[in-house]
Design a protein around this motif. Structure first.
Motif, PDB file in Angstrom:
ATOM      1  N   VAL A 146      38.209  47.478  43.163  1.00  0.00           N
ATOM      2  CA  VAL A 146      38.320  46.407  43.756  1.00  0.00           C
ATOM      3  C   VAL A 146      39.532  45.532  43.173  1.00  0.00           C
ATOM      4  CG1 VAL A 146      36.905  44.488  44.321  1.00  0.00           C
ATOM      5  CG2 VAL A 146      35.652  46.733  43.586  1.00  0.00           C
ATOM      6  N   ALA A 147      40.467  45.265  44.074  1.00  0.00           N
ATOM      7  CA  ALA A 147      41.292  44.313  44.045  1.00  0.00           C
ATOM      8  C   ALA A 147      41.006  43.099  44.798  1.00  0.00           C
ATOM      9  CB  ALA A 147      43.130  45.089  43.862  1.00  0.00           C
ATOM     10  N   GLY A 148      41.444  41.866  43.846  1.00  0.00           N
ATOM     11  CA  GLY A 148      41.498  40.291  44.326  1.00  0.00           C
ATOM     12  C   GLY A 148      42.774  39.458  44.786  1.00  0.00           C
ATOM     13  N   HIS A 149      42.785  39.490  45.265  1.00  0.00           N
ATOM     14  CA  HIS A 149      43.977  37.719  44.896  1.00  0.00           C
ATOM     15  C   HIS A 149      43.502  36.556  45.195  1.00  0.00           C
ATOM     16  CE1 HIS A 149      47.107  35.781  46.916  1.00  0.00           C
ATOM     17  NE2 HIS A 149      48.343  36.463  45.843  1.00  0.00           N
ATOM     18  N   SER A 150      44.351  35.963  44.319  1.00  0.00           N
ATOM     19  CA  SER A 150      43.778  34.641  43.579  1.00  0.00           C
ATOM     20  C   SER A 150      42.446  33.917  43.740  1.00  0.00           C
ATOM     21  CB  SER A 150      44.067  34.094  45.216  1.00  0.00           C
ATOM     22  OG  SER A 150      44.377  33.046  45.137  1.00  0.00           O
ATOM     23  N   GLU A 151      42.078  33.242  45.125  1.00  0.00           N
ATOM     24  CA  GLU A 151      40.202  33.333  44.999  1.00  0.00           C
ATOM     25  C   GLU A 151      39.190  34.762  45.302  1.00  0.00           C
ATOM     26  OE1 GLU A 151      37.210  30.823  48.282  1.00  0.00           O
ATOM     27  OE2 GLU A 151      38.833  31.631  48.710  1.00  0.00           O
ATOM     28  N   GLY A 167      37.097  50.601  38.833  1.00  0.00           N
ATOM     29  CA  GLY A 167      37.955  49.655  38.572  1.00  0.00           C
ATOM     30  C   GLY A 167      37.916  48.495  38.797  1.00  0.00           C
ATOM     31  N   TYR A 168      38.338  47.265  38.669  1.00  0.00           N
ATOM     32  CA  TYR A 168      38.906  46.063  38.555  1.00  0.00           C
ATOM     33  C   TYR A 168      40.683  45.288  38.905  1.00  0.00           C
ATOM     34  CZ  TYR A 168      38.577  40.888  39.103  1.00  0.00           C
ATOM     35  OH  TYR A 168      39.277  39.381  39.147  1.00  0.00           O
ATOM     36  N   ILE A 169      41.087  44.821  39.198  1.00  0.00           N
ATOM     37  CA  ILE A 169      41.953  44.456  39.420  1.00  0.00           C
ATOM     38  C   ILE A 169      42.737  42.834  40.227  1.00  0.00           C
ATOM     39  CG2 ILE A 169      44.402  44.372  40.167  1.00  0.00           C
ATOM     40  CD1 ILE A 169      43.599  48.023  41.061  1.00  0.00           C
ATOM     41  N   SER A 170      42.628  42.033  39.082  1.00  0.00           N
ATOM     42  CA  SER A 170      43.093  40.937  39.220  1.00  0.00           C
ATOM     43  C   SER A 170      44.041  40.882  39.751  1.00  0.00           C
ATOM     44  CB  SER A 170      42.071  39.878  37.768  1.00  0.00           C
ATOM     45  OG  SER A 170      42.998  38.402  38.490  1.00  0.00           O
ATOM     46  N   ILE A 171      44.792  39.900  40.753  1.00  0.00           N
ATOM     47  CA  ILE A 171      45.707  39.497  41.172  1.00  0.00           C
ATOM     48  C   ILE A 171      45.935  37.865  41.358  1.00  0.00           C
ATOM     49  CG2 ILE A 171      47.847  40.204  42.444  1.00  0.00           C
ATOM     50  CD1 ILE A 171      46.106  42.705  43.497  1.00  0.00           C
ATOM     51  N   ALA A 172      46.280  37.752  40.994  1.00  0.00           N
ATOM     52  CA  ALA A 172      46.762  35.913  40.168  1.00  0.00           C
ATOM     53  C   ALA A 172      45.292  35.426  40.294  1.00  0.00           C
ATOM     54  CB  ALA A 172      47.476  35.803  41.968  1.00  0.00           C
ATOM     55  N   GLY A 173      44.677  35.328  39.706  1.00  0.00           N
ATOM     56  CA  GLY A 173      43.238  35.008  40.133  1.00  0.00           C
ATOM     57  C   GLY A 173      43.120  34.261  38.535  1.00  0.00           C
ATOM     58  N   ALA A 174      42.044  33.296  39.263  1.00  0.00           N
ATOM     59  CA  ALA A 174      42.126  31.845  38.079  1.00  0.00           C
ATOM     60  C   ALA A 174      40.993  32.957  36.766  1.00  0.00           C
ATOM     61  CB  ALA A 174      41.582  30.570  38.510  1.00  0.00           C
ATOM     62  N   ARG A 244      31.386  40.265  32.122  1.00  0.00           N
ATOM     63  CA  ARG A 244      30.127  41.079  32.011  1.00  0.00           C
ATOM     64  C   ARG A 244      30.451  42.276  33.832  1.00  0.00           C
ATOM     65  NH1 ARG A 244      26.874  35.516  34.928  1.00  0.00           N
ATOM     66  NH2 ARG A 244      26.787  35.182  32.271  1.00  0.00           N
ATOM     67  N   TYR A 245      31.902  42.633  33.395  1.00  0.00           N
ATOM     68  CA  TYR A 245      32.112  43.481  34.162  1.00  0.00           C
ATOM     69  C   TYR A 245      32.283  44.932  33.288  1.00  0.00           C
ATOM     70  CZ  TYR A 245      35.226  47.553  36.646  1.00  0.00           C
ATOM     71  OH  TYR A 245      34.743  47.810  37.241  1.00  0.00           O
ATOM     72  N   LYS A 246      31.885  45.912  33.675  1.00  0.00           N
ATOM     73  CA  LYS A 246      31.787  46.828  31.466  1.00  0.00           C
ATOM     74  C   LYS A 246      33.481  47.934  32.608  1.00  0.00           C
ATOM     75  CE  LYS A 246      28.438  44.937  30.418  1.00  0.00           C
ATOM     76  NZ  LYS A 246      29.229  43.841  29.145  1.00  0.00           N
ATOM     77  N   GLY A 247      33.703  48.211  33.478  1.00  0.00           N
ATOM     78  CA  GLY A 247      34.975  48.524  33.641  1.00  0.00           C
ATOM     79  C   GLY A 247      36.433  48.603  33.785  1.00  0.00           C
ATOM     80  N   PRO A 248      36.856  49.436  33.962  1.00  0.00           N
ATOM     81  CA  PRO A 248      38.500  49.397  33.591  1.00  0.00           C
ATOM     82  C   PRO A 248      39.102  48.066  34.126  1.00  0.00           C
ATOM     83  CG  PRO A 248      38.752  50.958  34.946  1.00  0.00           C
ATOM     84  CD  PRO A 248      37.105  51.025  34.469  1.00  0.00           C
ATOM     85  N   VAL A 249      40.122  47.101  33.527  1.00  0.00           N
ATOM     86  CA  VAL A 249      40.284  46.074  34.341  1.00  0.00           C
ATOM     87  C   VAL A 249      41.701  45.915  34.652  1.00  0.00           C
ATOM     88  CG1 VAL A 249      40.664  43.332  33.942  1.00  0.00           C
ATOM     89  CG2 VAL A 249      38.064  44.793  34.074  1.00  0.00           C
ATOM     90  N   LEU A 250      42.339  45.978  34.732  1.00  0.00           N
ATOM     91  CA  LEU A 250      43.576  45.423  35.238  1.00  0.00           C
ATOM     92  C   LEU A 250      44.398  43.658  35.558  1.00  0.00           C
ATOM     93  CD1 LEU A 250      47.510  46.016  35.104  1.00  0.00           C
ATOM     94  CD2 LEU A 250      46.723  47.143  37.645  1.00  0.00           C
ATOM     95  N   ILE A 251      44.782  43.181  34.816  1.00  0.00           N
ATOM     96  CA  ILE A 251      45.400  41.627  35.465  1.00  0.00           C
ATOM     97  C   ILE A 251      46.818  41.728  35.803  1.00  0.00           C
ATOM     98  CG2 ILE A 251      45.102  39.403  34.793  1.00  0.00           C
ATOM     99  CD1 ILE A 251      42.934  39.902  32.686  1.00  0.00           C
TER     100      ILE A 251
END
Length: 323
Positions: A146-151, A167-174, A244-251
């Protein structure tokens, strides 16, 4: 070479280039609020000729009426998400993206289906969860990221946790409560007097109260019908939720992002020290290289031909393939 043969070869090469990927429509009928009749449309882009399941990334758009391509009717014509999908598919990764509520193909239907005062932030999360579960049930995919941009970063963060995404990817996230982000953005443009009223209004809303600003500018930005949705958003702290999310994260963040500063990515990294943080020196909020000058930076928002920041898709692809 005669003209007919030349034209035939050109068409053949175009066909061969296009055959590197296929696109198919995806849909999700919303489940909240009860009784609302609305179906969200999306696009699933797949690598061709895959002999085994491939990873898939669900790409979630940011705030406002931003559609699946990262465009809107308010001057945003970037095609950034479409470009990102095309780039990831070339690296063997499928991408699903959709028009969130109030954008793209459902813009008018969403207005009719749900009154503004009925909207809640969790509705976005519910929709993302619905798409993720569809992808998880599809045997063509080895895992859903899952990749989320901004909001969409917070939306994706919450949805990834609810579905145990791979896996989770934050792109330009607060990295902090949206109230603090909005205050910081306001200080870039508002007078001290107006900003004092902005700060007081936002603090009251975070406490759950509907406010009635006197300043005409603020009154237009914080209409009573929109405040319940904003208040529901203000109940979340990304730095808490990412733990709370236990999987791998990319910021991921850009140093020339005028809307979400690098400090927000650093806050997420501090909350999840095991996450990988990637910063791009010239990338702005729409994932393109841009100058730091505000006027020149904003000009890129209306240039759909401007390429993505070099290395962005590769950073995402490497993260997906490593996990």
């Amino acid at each position: 070479m005669n003209r007919f043969l030349t034209t035939t070869l050109v068409l053949l090469f175009v066909s061969l280039g296009a055959s590197a990927q296929t696109e198919e429509p995806i849909h999700y009928k919303i489940t909240v609020p009860a009784g609302a009749d609305l179906t969200l449309d999306g696009t699933l882009t797949l690598p061709d000729d895959t002999k085994k399941p491939v990873p898939v990334v669900l790409l979630i758009a940011g705030s406002g009426p931003t559609d699946r391509d990262c465009n809107s009717g308010y001057g945003l014509k970037s095609n950034a998400f479409k470009m990102l999908a095309d780039s990831l598919v070339k690296q063997g990764i499928a991408v699903a993206r959709y028009d969130k509520r109030g954008s793209g193909t459902n813009l008018q239907a969403a207005i009719k289906a749900i009154k503004p005062e009925e909207h809640r932030f969790d509705f976005y999360v519910s929709d993302a969860v619905g798409f993720i579960r569809q992808l998880q049930a599809d045997k063509r995919f080895a895992g859903v990221y899952v990749a989320g941009h901004s909001e969409g970063s917070l939306v994706g963060m919450l949805a990834a946790g609810q579905t145990n995404a791979k896996g989770y990817i934050s792109i330009a996230g607060a990295g902090q409560n949206i109230v603090e982000v909005m205050k910081a953005q306001g200080r870039q443009a508002n007078s001290k007097e107006l900003q004092a009223e902005v700060d007081a209004a936002l603090d009251s809303m975070r406490a759950g109260h509907i406010v009635h600003p006197k300043n005409p500018i603020l009154k237009a930005q914080l209409s009573p019908s929109q405040q319940p949705g904003l208040i529901s958003w203000m109940q979340y702290d990304p730095a808490v939720e990412i733990k709370r999310y236990k999987g791998p994260v990319l910021i991921i963040n850009g140093k020339n992002d005028l809307q979400v500063a690098v400090g927000e990515a650093e806050l997420l990294k501090a909350a999840r020290p095991d996450a990988k943080l990637v910063l791009f020196d010239e990338m702005n909020h729409i994932l393109k290289n841009a100058p730091a000058n505000r006027i020149e930076n904003i000009k890129t928002y209306a240039d759909p031909k401007l390429p993505l920041t070099p290395g962005l898709a590769t950073a995402i692809a490497q993260f997906v393939k490593q996990h």
